[in-house]
Design a protein around this motif. Sequence first.
Motif, PDB file in Angstrom:
ATOM      1  N   PRO A 273       0.820  -1.221   0.000  1.00 30.90           N
ATOM      2  CA  PRO A 273       0.000   0.000   0.000  1.00 30.90           C
ATOM      3  C   PRO A 273       0.849   1.263   0.000  1.00 30.90           C
ATOM      4  O   PRO A 273       1.887   1.348   0.654  1.00 30.90           O
ATOM      5  N   ASN A 274       0.377   2.262  -0.777  1.00 29.22           N
ATOM      6  CA  ASN A 274       1.037   3.555  -0.940  1.00 29.22           C
ATOM      7  C   ASN A 274       2.386   3.438  -1.639  1.00 29.22           C
ATOM      8  O   ASN A 274       3.249   4.295  -1.461  1.00 29.22           O
ATOM      9  N   SER A 275       2.558   2.398  -2.459  1.00 28.39           N
ATOM     10  CA  SER A 275       3.855   2.228  -3.127  1.00 28.39           C
ATOM     11  C   SER A 275       3.859   2.955  -4.473  1.00 28.39           C
ATOM     12  O   SER A 275       4.065   2.341  -5.522  1.00 28.39           O
ATOM     13  N   ASP A 276       3.642   4.295  -4.406  1.00 31.98           N
ATOM     14  CA  ASP A 276       3.775   5.114  -5.604  1.00 31.98           C
ATOM     15  C   ASP A 276       5.132   4.861  -6.256  1.00 31.98           C
ATOM     16  O   ASP A 276       6.132   4.654  -5.573  1.00 31.98           O
ATOM     17  N   GLY A 277       5.170   4.955  -7.581  1.00 24.71           N
ATOM     18  CA  GLY A 277       6.410   4.691  -8.283  1.00 24.71           C
ATOM     19  C   GLY A 277       7.395   5.838  -8.198  1.00 24.71           C
ATOM     20  O   GLY A 277       8.301   5.847  -7.370  1.00 24.71           O
ATOM     21  N   ILE A 278       7.227   6.840  -9.064  1.00 23.85           N
ATOM     22  CA  ILE A 278       8.083   8.035  -9.054  1.00 23.85           C
ATOM     23  C   ILE A 278       7.208   9.215  -8.678  1.00 23.85           C
ATOM     24  O   ILE A 278       6.305   9.602  -9.421  1.00 23.85           O
ATOM     25  N   THR A 279       7.454   9.781  -7.505  1.00 19.01           N
ATOM     26  CA  THR A 279       6.662  10.904  -7.024  1.00 19.01           C
ATOM     27  C   THR A 279       7.565  12.120  -6.873  1.00 19.01           C
ATOM     28  O   THR A 279       8.557  12.094  -6.137  1.00 19.01           O
ATOM     29  N   LEU A 280       7.231  13.174  -7.609  1.00 18.87           N
ATOM     30  CA  LEU A 280       8.005  14.419  -7.605  1.00 18.87           C
ATOM     31  C   LEU A 280       7.172  15.499  -6.938  1.00 18.87           C
ATOM     32  O   LEU A 280       6.080  15.832  -7.402  1.00 18.87           O
ATOM     33  N   GLN A 281       7.707  16.047  -5.861  1.00 22.10           N
ATOM     34  CA  GLN A 281       6.976  16.994  -5.023  1.00 22.10           C
ATOM     35  C   GLN A 281       7.752  18.308  -4.971  1.00 22.10           C
ATOM     36  O   GLN A 281       8.876  18.348  -4.459  1.00 22.10           O
ATOM     37  N   SER A 282       7.168  19.348  -5.538  1.00 22.64           N
ATOM     38  CA  SER A 282       7.798  20.675  -5.489  1.00 22.64           C
ATOM     39  C   SER A 282       9.193  20.657  -6.089  1.00 22.64           C
ATOM     40  O   SER A 282      10.161  21.120  -5.476  1.00 22.64           O
ATOM     41  N   VAL A 283       9.311  20.125  -7.305  1.00 25.20           N
ATOM     42  CA  VAL A 283      10.609  20.103  -7.986  1.00 25.20           C
ATOM     43  C   VAL A 283      10.533  20.932  -9.265  1.00 25.20           C
ATOM     44  O   VAL A 283       9.452  21.154  -9.823  1.00 25.20           O
ATOM     45  N   GLN A 284      11.702  21.365  -9.727  1.00 24.49           N
ATOM     46  CA  GLN A 284      11.797  22.149 -10.953  1.00 24.49           C
ATOM     47  C   GLN A 284      12.904  21.568 -11.829  1.00 24.49           C
ATOM     48  O   GLN A 284      13.937  21.104 -11.325  1.00 24.49           O
ATOM     49  N   ASP A 285      12.664  21.626 -13.131  1.00 28.92           N
ATOM     50  CA  ASP A 285      13.678  21.237 -14.124  1.00 28.92           C
ATOM     51  C   ASP A 285      14.113  19.785 -13.934  1.00 28.92           C
ATOM     52  O   ASP A 285      15.284  19.481 -13.681  1.00 28.92           O
ATOM     53  N   TYR A 286      13.154  18.890 -14.094  1.00 34.66           N
ATOM     54  CA  TYR A 286      13.374  17.457 -13.921  1.00 34.66           C
ATOM     55  C   TYR A 286      13.028  16.713 -15.204  1.00 34.66           C
ATOM     56  O   TYR A 286      12.046  17.053 -15.881  1.00 34.66           O
ATOM     57  N   THR A 287      13.813  15.677 -15.504  1.00 36.36           N
ATOM     58  CA  THR A 287      13.498  14.777 -16.609  1.00 36.36           C
ATOM     59  C   THR A 287      13.490  13.345 -16.105  1.00 36.36           C
ATOM     60  O   THR A 287      14.439  12.898 -15.449  1.00 36.36           O
ATOM     61  N   VAL A 288      12.413  12.635 -16.416  1.00 37.93           N
ATOM     62  CA  VAL A 288      12.311  11.198 -16.158  1.00 37.93           C
ATOM     63  C   VAL A 288      12.186  10.532 -17.520  1.00 37.93           C
ATOM     64  O   VAL A 288      11.282  10.855 -18.287  1.00 37.93           O
ATOM     65  N   ARG A 289      13.077   9.585 -17.824  1.00 45.13           N
ATOM     66  CA  ARG A 289      13.031   8.963 -19.144  1.00 45.13           C
ATOM     67  C   ARG A 289      13.482   7.502 -19.066  1.00 45.13           C
ATOM     68  O   ARG A 289      14.196   7.112 -18.148  1.00 45.13           O
ATOM     69  N   ASN A 290      13.010   6.726 -20.042  1.00 48.05           N
ATOM     70  CA  ASN A 290      13.442   5.332 -20.208  1.00 48.05           C
ATOM     71  C   ASN A 290      13.190   4.483 -18.967  1.00 48.05           C
ATOM     72  O   ASN A 290      13.908   3.515 -18.712  1.00 48.05           O
ATOM     73  N   ALA A 291      12.176   4.826 -18.210  1.00 45.82           N
ATOM     74  CA  ALA A 291      11.897   4.125 -16.956  1.00 45.82           C
ATOM     75  C   ALA A 291      10.846   3.039 -17.163  1.00 45.82           C
ATOM     76  O   ALA A 291      10.132   3.006 -18.172  1.00 45.82           O
ATOM     77  N   PHE A 292      10.744   2.163 -16.167  1.00 50.04           N
ATOM     78  CA  PHE A 292       9.657   1.183 -16.083  1.00 50.04           C
ATOM     79  C   PHE A 292       9.112   1.258 -14.672  1.00 50.04           C
ATOM     80  O   PHE A 292       9.872   1.174 -13.698  1.00 50.04           O
ATOM     81  N   VAL A 293       7.792   1.416 -14.542  1.00 49.93           N
ATOM     82  CA  VAL A 293       7.178   1.509 -13.219  1.00 49.93           C
ATOM     83  C   VAL A 293       5.955   0.595 -13.173  1.00 49.93           C
ATOM     84  O   VAL A 293       5.004   0.768 -13.941  1.00 49.93           O
ATOM     85  N   ARG A 294       6.004  -0.394 -12.285  1.00 51.41           N
ATOM     86  CA  ARG A 294       4.806  -1.172 -11.937  1.00 51.41           C
ATOM     87  C   ARG A 294       4.529  -0.904 -10.472  1.00 51.41           C
ATOM     88  O   ARG A 294       5.355  -1.222  -9.601  1.00 51.41           O
TER      89      ARG A 294
END
Length: 469
Positions: A273-294
Amino acid sequence: MKYTNSRVVVYEGPKSLKDARPEDLIPANEERGDCSLMHSTSAHVSVNGQDLYVYETMVNYSRSWNNAYLPPLGKTPMTYFDFEGKVRLSVTMDEFDIEKVTLSPLSYGIEPRISEDGHSVEFELDHPDNYTLTFNDSPERAVHIFTNSPEDGADIPDPDDPSVIYIGPGEWDIECIMLKKGQTLYLAGGAVVHGIVNANFENDIRVCGRGIIDGSSFEGWKGNSARIPLKFDHCDDLTIKDVIVLGSNAWCLQGYDNQRGLIDGVRIISARPNSDGITLQSVQDYTVRNAFVRSWDDSLVVKNYDRNSENISFENTQIWTDLAQSMEIGYETNKGKKADAYIRNITFKDITVLNNYHKPAISIHNADDADISDIVFDNITIEHEEIGSGDGSQMPYLIDLWVCQSGNWSTTIDRGNIHDVVIRNVKVLSGNDVKCRLKGYDEEHTITGVEIENVNILGKDLTISDFVR
């Protein structure tokens, strides 16, 4: 058939990991079953005739929230290797007869061949990526195969460099690795670290390598004690590349109050429970790429916990969402109660959703008073959705744009707005005949400037007039 022009790098897993027994594969909550990371004895994968080490990691097939934080947890096989050129894979499943097999992403058009005895499949790959085999139209016992191009000299830091923490192959119990300014953590292929990696108020940090960060040794957080495998708060200039995250006891990768981040090639499988994958909170200038999230909560999510969020891009990423939303902005959009809060310039592009079982795949939920604008969802393929499964029937929408007040998530008294949203080149290949929603809060707190272009759900083109309001 010989593949003489290919190069393959395989990684032997720790011999100390427990061999999975048949009873270990039966879903059970963590108080009754063994949720630890194991070595598979019933799923066998080889590449060009070389056997791969196959792990058994936690997954969650239930589609309803468990108030005791104790849903039944199953296991699914996962393996990884590096290659270049063309390779042949063979996958054998001892547990059941294979009557049908699907290899995702479907965009590659690869059709595995089933053996005469019905227990093995073979296929070829010529492009390193993340691949998932699904058998007999069931999500159970899907095999996740993560592949990379072979590392070169620039990818592997010098173990003798004092700024490098180098962890070699094997099984390691390290409860917490706290990184400092300028440090690099390298996890070699074949390494399994039972623990977490964190940093606070540090800059210029790098986490990389082929190894695994595993949280299955921690008890589930049950709303009290989250052990986040990759957690970086108030850290600028962050790079996380290629590592694998399994078995988290809560959410999996958190960036909070950060500037200038790159998350590249990270693979996540989570079940609790609550196992969010990638959580970005109050961030700027971010890149997420080529990822896999289950994940068993939101897979990719942007929130405002403190300062504003802007200039965030999610690119070329695969998602399998067992519970909650796949691509979410919200609900907490001004948890810090800041004046003139906003979330803007957020892009989800070239995303493949393998499965979305519960709530919306594309969503903006503004439950505070922030101004949310300049949001783009572009080139999204949803291979299969069963939105509304379990207790997801409360929100049976594929696309959900909503200015709302939430008893669970709202912090501010006032409401905000959503405007200038582009949703284009979206296709749903299979699943339920679901609806889409566009709903403001009142006449002053609205949703405007929404552009819908080339959105096709199960063969039917969607227009803005089709949205529930």
